[in-house]
Design an enzyme around this catalytic site. Structure first.
Site, PDB file in Angstrom:
ATOM      1  CG  ASP A 191      -2.128   0.941   0.984  1.00 13.88           C
ATOM      2  OD1 ASP A 191      -2.066   1.781   0.057  1.00 13.88           O
ATOM      3  OD2 ASP A 191      -3.109   0.868   1.745  1.00 13.88           O
TER       4      ASP A 191
HETATM    5  C1  BGC Z   1      -4.885   3.454   0.043  1.00 20.90           C
HETATM    6  C2  BGC Z   1      -4.960   2.479  -1.128  1.00 20.90           C
HETATM    7  C3  BGC Z   1      -4.741   3.229  -2.415  1.00 20.90           C
HETATM    8  C4  BGC Z   1      -3.402   3.943  -2.334  1.00 20.90           C
HETATM    9  C5  BGC Z   1      -3.073   4.730  -3.588  1.00 20.90           C
HETATM   10  C6  BGC Z   1      -3.638   4.300   0.024  1.00 20.90           C
HETATM   11  O1  BGC Z   1      -3.704   5.309   0.972  1.00 20.90           O
HETATM   12  O2  BGC Z   1      -4.961   2.734   1.257  1.00 20.90           O
HETATM   13  O3  BGC Z   1      -6.199   1.823  -1.147  1.00 20.90           O
HETATM   14  O4  BGC Z   1      -4.808   2.352  -3.504  1.00 20.90           O
HETATM   15  O5  BGC Z   1      -3.423   4.858  -1.250  1.00 20.90           O
HETATM   16  O6  BGC Z   1      -3.874   5.843  -3.687  1.00 20.90           O
END
Ligand code: BGC
Length: 736
Positions: free
Chosen positions: A222
């Site tokens: 993530d």
């Molecule tokens: C989120 C993800 C997301 C990523 C990119 C993170 O803060 O938890 O779900 O895909 O950011 O935006």
């Protein structure tokens, strides 16, 4: 060509920028990644992951909360295909979704981005999305793997969860999606699980995901989840996103021999496979316009919770309908944070109602969507309401009440909306409430005196059409609850432990999430899991269960539309174990199917029951175990509305677990080899003990045999080792 250096390799296993992977030359083209689960948030190569910066216009589909409520696998797969088409249109190789964490608490800030409280419903619908997306040559990325069930302290929190709950609840959906739909990528979660960051957990990424389930794709972090890049690569994480600039740590670990170069090479190879999979030119033509698919999904997501007969609204021109609530004019159609899409258009329910209904439709805002209170707006709405024939009140959670990044602290609608509702109730004009919310809200506190409640969740940009159609009866609602709505927040099983504190959350609710707790305890709920009304009625008959051998059965039932409108029923299959050795939820969803029936029509639906459907996770032996005994097969219209029941009987899986030196006497009795020496042990016990002191016998039965060597029963350590070795030798098993 020169050999790539450690530095070259270390740079490849982190992205080049927020949304791009590194251009690694032939076979390793830069790949474009984009959020998100319910529509593209593509910012090109640079941008932010917070949902702040602008992105290219893209169709905003209903978010997962709504897709979950459709219970329609085929439709959700079409949404996946349409998302895949959107990716192709915008040059995106990897879509960062679906989100598939379990809704452990009604307060979860990101519940709008997740499908259900139930792993089977989650796994089945997520598989449909993945199949759809990947059919367009675009990688899906199920997330957040795993146990990311809260937003509070999400980047540090340690989720302390038992192995059984992990397997049966929190991993089961991911397991299903990997086995069934074979995603090409996976996103690891921010949090720790039992002490280890998900992105650094070899147990999770290598042993379980790849080893047991056969995942053959790439695992990315993530955004910003990686704590120690070298530890992450070594644990099986292939790509750090976005790049943290700490590739030096990987180089150092390689140089010091602490990290095997082959591990990094494997990750680069996975990147190569991902590139090959997502840059192929496919001969598929784009499907129907994305807006049409988004509208269809919105129609099937709307869940009618209450209806005293007022819906659908009459269309007489003399009827004065007053629509109240800013949401009717300014829809809330998606949640906040990284999944926020810049829609191609947004349809307001008020406009469509005016088009579809012959009745006189007036509007009063009643309240604003920011945090302030507006008495004048409420006064004007109440004033106008007194001369109306029916009120359609659009209530819901505004953006500031729920989002990625924080959890809610209660389930209540904003106070100004509740106060307005109470004032309107006093007028004695029938009230229909249409809701917009991404996670469940308290309804029991205000539903008395309301004629109908339409749960509209967040429906994407086309949702206004769907809501208006349901209100006037052009669409017969067919959504069903993918999560229970408790009577009180305090009843929710995680209430005392969610969201933990001091960076630790203990999953004290174990496997009893959602209806698994409410139904096991008989706790009254406002609306049970699987509930949803229709403008028609259905009968369920003709249960037929056939034994297919090897612990497999097939189940059939006949569903008939006995009303006078076309509609759709969601037929739900629950299995209830009647064996009492293992504590289990009173029943668990094991299958479902949505069946569309014209008025008067009937169809036969079928389900398969597999050994896994009857099994539980044995944390001691570390395997799925099927206990012998009877299992009830239930066909229902919700978890609390079981219409048909039958029983199947299983001889169990017949697996004899290896004996251990700490196996109890009772466990010895179940093993054919060790059972033979029980007589010797019994001979060492005083004569007539079973009659004179049954409690002592019970105590001995529950004692690990090795401990009995000190009890003067003639049993020695050598004998125990010998029996255990013989018993396991007969099984061809190693002694654990
Ligand atoms: C989120 C993800 C997301 C990523 C990119 C993170 O803060 O938890 O779900 O895909 O950011 O935006």
């Amino acid at each position: 060509m020169t050999e790539p250096t450690f530095d070259d390799k270390a740079r490849l296993v982190a992205g080049a920028s927020t949304w791009k992977t590194v251009d690694g030359g032939p076979g390793l083209p830069p790949l474009l990644l984009a959020d998100g689960p319910h529509g593209l948030r593509s910012q090109g190569a640079s941008g932010d992951s917070l949902g702040i910066g602008d992105s290219l216009p893209a169709v905003a589909f209903p978010p997962a909360v709504a897709l979950g409520s459709t219970w329609n696998v085929e439709l959700v797969e079409r949404v996946g295909r349409a998302l895949g088409d959107e990716c192709r249109r915008l040059g995106v190789n990897v879509l960062l979704g679906p989100g598939m964490n379990i809704k452990r608490s009604p307060l979860g800030g990101r519940n709008f981005e997740y499908l259900s409280e139930d792993p089977r419903l989650t796994g089945t619908l997520a598989s449909a999305l993945v199949r759809g997306i990947q059919s367009r040559g675009v990688a899906a990325t199920p997330k957040h793997f795993a146990v990311n069930n809260q937003e509070t302290d999400r980047m540090r929190v340690d989720a302390i969860v038992g192995e059984r709950a992990l397997r049966e609840i929190y991993l089961a959906g991911f397991e299903q999606v990997v086995r069934e739909a074979k995603p090409w990528a996976m996103m690891s979660a921010y949090n720790r699980i039992n002490g280890t960051f998900a992105s650094e957990s070899r147990h999770l990424l290598e042993d379980i995901l790849r080893g047991e389930w056969g995942f053959d794709g790439l695992v990315m972090s993530d955004w910003g989840a990686v704590d120690d890049p070298a530890a992450a690569v070594s644990a099986g994480l292939d790509l750090e996103m976005p790049p943290s600039g700490r590739h030096r740590r990987i180089v150092d670990a390689l140089t010091a021999g602490e990290l095997d170069e082959a591990v990094v090479d494997t990750s680069i190879e996975r990147l190569r496979v991902l590139a090959a999979r997502t840059t192929e030119v496919l001969p598929v033509a784009p499907g129907p316009a994305a807006e049409l698919v988004a509208a269809e999904a919105a129609r099937e997501a709307i869940t009618l919770l209450e209806n005293d007969g007022i819906l659908p609204l009459t269309a007489e021109a003399s009827t004065r309908v007053l629509v109240i609530g800013e949401f009717a004019r300014t829809p809330r159609f998606q949640g906040g944070g990284s999944s926020r899409v810049r829609p191609t258009r947004v349809i307001a329910a008020l406009d469509v109602l005016r088009e579809l209904s012959a009745a006189t439709i007036d509007f009063a805002a009643g309240f604003t969507l920011d945090a302030g209170e507006e008495t004048a707006l409420a006064d004007a709405a109440v004033e106008a309401a007194s001369s109306a024939d029916v009120l359609v009140l659009f209530l819901g959670l505004p953006d500031h009440a729920e989002s990625e990044g924080f959890d809610r602290s209660d389930m209540l609608l904003p106070a100004d909306q509740l106060a307005l509702l109470e004032r309107l109730k006093r007028l004695d004009v029938p009230i229909v409430v249409a809701l917009s919310n991404g996670s469940v809200i308290d309804i029991a506190g205000w539903r008395d005196g309301v004629a109908a409640i339409v749960e509209g969740w967040l429906l994407g940009q086309e949702g206004g059409t769907a809501i208006a159609e349901v209100l006037v009866g052009h669409t017969n609602p067919s959504g069903r609850l993918a999560e229970s709505i408790p009577l009180r927040l305090e009843d929710s099983p995680s209430h005392l432990t969610f969201p933990g504190q001091d960076s630790q959350v203990i999953y004290g609710d174990d496997i009893y999430v959602g209806y698994r707790s409410y139904d096991s305890l008989g706790t009254p709920v406002a609306y049970p899991f699987g509930h949803g009304l229709s403008y028609t009625r259905f009968s369920h008959d003709g249960l037929v269960i056939a034994d297919r051998g090897d612990n497999c059965w097939s189940v059939q039932a006949t569903i008939r539309n006995i009303g006078d409108r076309d509609g759709a029923e969601v037929v739900q299959l629950y299995i209830a174990s009647e064996t009492d050795r293992i504590r289990r939820p009173v029943h668990e969803l094991r299958g479902f199917t949505k069946v569309h029936l014209a008025a008067g029509e009937e169809k036969t639906v079928s389900f398969d029951i597999t050994p896994r459907d009857l099994s539980y996770w044995n944390a001691r032996t570390g395997r799925w175990q099927l206990e012998p005994g009877n299992y009830r097969v239930e066909i229902g219209a919700s978890s609390r509305d079981i219409r048909l029941e039958g029983t199947i009987s299983s001889a169990g899986d017949g697996v004899i677990d290896p004996l251990r030196t700490d196996s109890t006497l009772a466990e010895w009795a179940r093993n054919p080899v060790s059972a033979r020496v029980l007589d010797t042990i019994k001979a060492g016990l005083p004569a007539g003990l079973a009659e004179k002191a049954p409690e002592l016998v019970a105590m001995v039965q529950a004692t690990p045999v090795m401990k009995l060597t000190t009890w003067g029963l003639g049993l020695t350590e050598d004998i125990v080792h010998d029996v255990v070795a013989q018993a396991n030798g007969a099984l061809g098993a190693d002694t654990p």
